[in-house]
Design a protein around this motif. Structure first.
Motif, PDB file in Angstrom:
ATOM      1  N   GLY A 117      21.572 160.189 -20.521  1.00  0.00           N
ATOM      2  CA  GLY A 117      20.659 159.339 -20.916  1.00  0.00           C
ATOM      3  C   GLY A 117      20.930 158.230 -22.196  1.00  0.00           C
ATOM      4  O   GLY A 117      19.911 157.788 -22.684  1.00  0.00           O
ATOM      5  N   TYR A 168      19.695 154.726 -22.751  1.00  0.00           N
ATOM      6  CA  TYR A 168      18.562 155.128 -22.022  1.00  0.00           C
ATOM      7  C   TYR A 168      18.031 153.896 -21.350  1.00  0.00           C
ATOM      8  O   TYR A 168      17.499 152.646 -21.678  1.00  0.00           O
ATOM      9  CB  TYR A 168      17.676 155.539 -22.717  1.00  0.00           C
ATOM     10  CG  TYR A 168      16.149 155.699 -22.298  1.00  0.00           C
ATOM     11  CD1 TYR A 168      15.698 156.587 -21.329  1.00  0.00           C
ATOM     12  CD2 TYR A 168      15.001 154.720 -22.896  1.00  0.00           C
ATOM     13  CE1 TYR A 168      14.372 156.545 -20.748  1.00  0.00           C
ATOM     14  CE2 TYR A 168      13.781 154.938 -22.334  1.00  0.00           C
ATOM     15  CZ  TYR A 168      13.667 155.742 -21.257  1.00  0.00           C
ATOM     16  OH  TYR A 168      12.105 155.784 -20.738  1.00  0.00           O
ATOM     17  N   LEU A 182      15.744 153.080 -17.161  1.00  0.00           N
ATOM     18  CA  LEU A 182      14.886 153.603 -16.056  1.00  0.00           C
ATOM     19  C   LEU A 182      15.973 153.896 -15.083  1.00  0.00           C
ATOM     20  O   LEU A 182      15.853 155.057 -14.132  1.00  0.00           O
ATOM     21  CB  LEU A 182      14.123 152.432 -15.436  1.00  0.00           C
ATOM     22  CG  LEU A 182      12.644 152.560 -15.861  1.00  0.00           C
ATOM     23  CD1 LEU A 182      11.791 151.710 -14.899  1.00  0.00           C
ATOM     24  CD2 LEU A 182      12.019 154.141 -15.683  1.00  0.00           C
ATOM     25  N   HIS A 230      18.449 155.785 -15.328  1.00  0.00           N
ATOM     26  CA  HIS A 230      18.774 157.238 -15.463  1.00  0.00           C
ATOM     27  C   HIS A 230      17.851 158.045 -14.444  1.00  0.00           C
ATOM     28  O   HIS A 230      18.212 159.144 -13.979  1.00  0.00           O
ATOM     29  CB  HIS A 230      18.764 157.801 -16.796  1.00  0.00           C
ATOM     30  CG  HIS A 230      19.660 157.444 -17.704  1.00  0.00           C
ATOM     31  ND1 HIS A 230      19.469 156.316 -18.701  1.00  0.00           N
ATOM     32  CD2 HIS A 230      21.025 157.459 -17.675  1.00  0.00           C
ATOM     33  CE1 HIS A 230      20.857 156.306 -19.258  1.00  0.00           C
ATOM     34  NE2 HIS A 230      21.804 156.789 -18.531  1.00  0.00           N
ATOM     35  N   LEU A 231      16.578 157.585 -14.321  1.00  0.00           N
ATOM     36  CA  LEU A 231      15.647 158.272 -13.440  1.00  0.00           C
ATOM     37  C   LEU A 231      16.290 158.321 -11.917  1.00  0.00           C
ATOM     38  O   LEU A 231      16.339 159.326 -11.427  1.00  0.00           O
ATOM     39  CB  LEU A 231      14.426 157.454 -13.454  1.00  0.00           C
ATOM     40  CG  LEU A 231      13.464 158.136 -14.624  1.00  0.00           C
ATOM     41  CD1 LEU A 231      11.969 157.413 -14.185  1.00  0.00           C
ATOM     42  CD2 LEU A 231      13.251 159.621 -14.194  1.00  0.00           C
ATOM     43  N   GLN A 261       7.252 157.501 -22.489  1.00  0.00           N
ATOM     44  CA  GLN A 261       8.339 157.290 -21.341  1.00  0.00           C
ATOM     45  C   GLN A 261       9.414 158.275 -21.335  1.00  0.00           C
ATOM     46  O   GLN A 261      10.258 159.170 -20.426  1.00  0.00           O
ATOM     47  CB  GLN A 261       8.839 155.990 -21.066  1.00  0.00           C
ATOM     48  CG  GLN A 261       9.118 155.788 -19.543  1.00  0.00           C
ATOM     49  CD  GLN A 261       9.548 154.166 -19.530  1.00  0.00           C
ATOM     50  OE1 GLN A 261      10.142 153.421 -20.357  1.00  0.00           O
ATOM     51  NE2 GLN A 261       9.142 153.769 -18.614  1.00  0.00           N
ATOM     52  N   SER A 297       8.394 161.725 -20.668  1.00  0.00           N
ATOM     53  CA  SER A 297       8.117 162.028 -19.210  1.00  0.00           C
ATOM     54  C   SER A 297       9.677 162.119 -18.528  1.00  0.00           C
ATOM     55  O   SER A 297       9.780 163.009 -17.607  1.00  0.00           O
ATOM     56  CB  SER A 297       7.509 160.896 -18.471  1.00  0.00           C
ATOM     57  OG  SER A 297       6.457 160.345 -19.278  1.00  0.00           O
ATOM     58  N   PHE A 298      10.514 161.191 -19.155  1.00  0.00           N
ATOM     59  CA  PHE A 298      11.780 161.411 -18.613  1.00  0.00           C
ATOM     60  C   PHE A 298      12.463 162.795 -18.756  1.00  0.00           C
ATOM     61  O   PHE A 298      13.068 163.494 -18.038  1.00  0.00           O
ATOM     62  CB  PHE A 298      12.663 160.263 -18.873  1.00  0.00           C
ATOM     63  CG  PHE A 298      14.170 160.311 -18.350  1.00  0.00           C
ATOM     64  CD1 PHE A 298      14.173 160.513 -16.990  1.00  0.00           C
ATOM     65  CD2 PHE A 298      14.996 159.867 -19.208  1.00  0.00           C
ATOM     66  CE1 PHE A 298      15.568 160.616 -16.495  1.00  0.00           C
ATOM     67  CE2 PHE A 298      16.336 159.714 -18.741  1.00  0.00           C
ATOM     68  CZ  PHE A 298      16.644 160.214 -17.391  1.00  0.00           C
TER      69      PHE A 298
END
Ligand code: G
Ligand code: MN
Length: 269
Positions: free
Chosen positions: A144, A147, A149, A151-152, A181, A184-185
């Motif tokens: 991460g 950081y 997206l 990474h998702l 965010q 959530s991650f």
């Protein structure tokens, strides 16, 4: 060498210590791991330094384990350059170090940073599998960092890699307050861990609020200045020795969580 504990956030038990190299320079004071490693790389001696760190950390942990029953349960995490995983030599080296130092490979974790893990997963996979067959655990470090997206999506790719531990980067941990965010991650990573049987460690926990929020999100393992700064292994061992009447088999936990050690630590920062 200094060692920074990674603890169970619920009860403060130390499960793992991360080995961090330091260089006490005669005039410039103590130089941190990142600088020492960068310098070694520039001088072309990084492999030698890393070999020494691995050997030294394993020997020290094995010795400490013989001193007191508690520490024999604790594992040591050593950072290695991901490029070393592309060559089968690493498996021989680790087996030899374990043999020489007497440290059970089950007590060794190798930490590898995130980006390189994905560059060429096929080339590192056989080594990872061979190391895990020895009992060594593999941790993905600094997950991460920088950081995004992206990474998702990486979580999907991670399903294909045989991993034991993911360490959430501290830049990320620091964002969980302001950033929904990021929260959530973090939850997504924790869910991934539960689903894939991968332990998730939050790195760089610096204050109580961070620790509490992480616990609320379901994170059980943490590392950071809030918990303990890196210290010489002897310091951990001595403290553990004081509690050595503790039943063998319990992991060593050498300071009550309530004790304001952290504040004292922060004061000398
Ligand atoms: O990338 P890696 O996780 O291996 O980095 C470890 C480094 O992070 C060490 O140099 C260690 O001293 C530092 N570190 C450990 N805990 C904290 C923390 O809570 N905050 C900050 N800023 N650095 C930390
Ligand atoms: Mn690390």
């Amino acid at each position: 060498m200094l060692y920074q504990p990674i603890v169970d956030l619920d009860d403060g038990r130390i499960l793992l210590v991360e080995a961090l190299v330091r260089w006490r320079h005669p005039t410039r004071g103590v130089i941190d791991a990142q600088t020492v490693l960068a310098l070694a790389a520039r001088l072309g001696v990084l492999d030698i330094l890393e070999g020494w760190i691995l050997d030294h950390s394993c020997a020290s942990m094995a010795a400490v384990g013989r001193l007191a029953p508690g520490p024999s349960e604790v594992s040591v995490a050593v950072n290695i350059q991901p490029s070393r995983l592309s060559s089968p030599e690493i498996v021989r080296d680790v087996a030899a170090v374990s043999e020489r130092t007497g440290l059970d490979p089950k007590r060794l974790v190798l930490e590898i940073t995130e980006h390189t893990m994905f560059q060429d997963p096929a080339s590192i996979r056989p080594q990872i599998e061979a190391l895990r067959a020895l009992g060594v655990r593999i941790a993905l470090d600094d997950f991460g960092a920088g950081y995004s997206l992206h990474h998702l999506f990486m979580l999907r790719d991670l399903e294909c890699l045989p991993l034991d531990i993911i360490k959430i980067d501290r830049s990320f941990v620091h964002r969980i307050f302001q950033d929904q965010q990021a929260r959530s991650f973090t939850k997504a990573i924790l869910d991934f861990g539960a689903r894939m049987n991968v332990a998730i460690i939050a790195e760089g926990i610096e204050d109580r609020e961070e620790e509490d929020l992480l616990k609320e999100l379901g994170c059980r393992l943490g590392q950071g200045f809030r918990i303990r700064r890196p210290v010489p292994l002897a310091q951990l061992a001595l403290a553990a020795g004081a509690g050595s009447e503790r039943e063998p088999g319990t992991c060593f936990s050498f300071w009550p969580r309530e004790e304001p050690l952290v504040e004292r630590d922060l004061a000398i920062r």
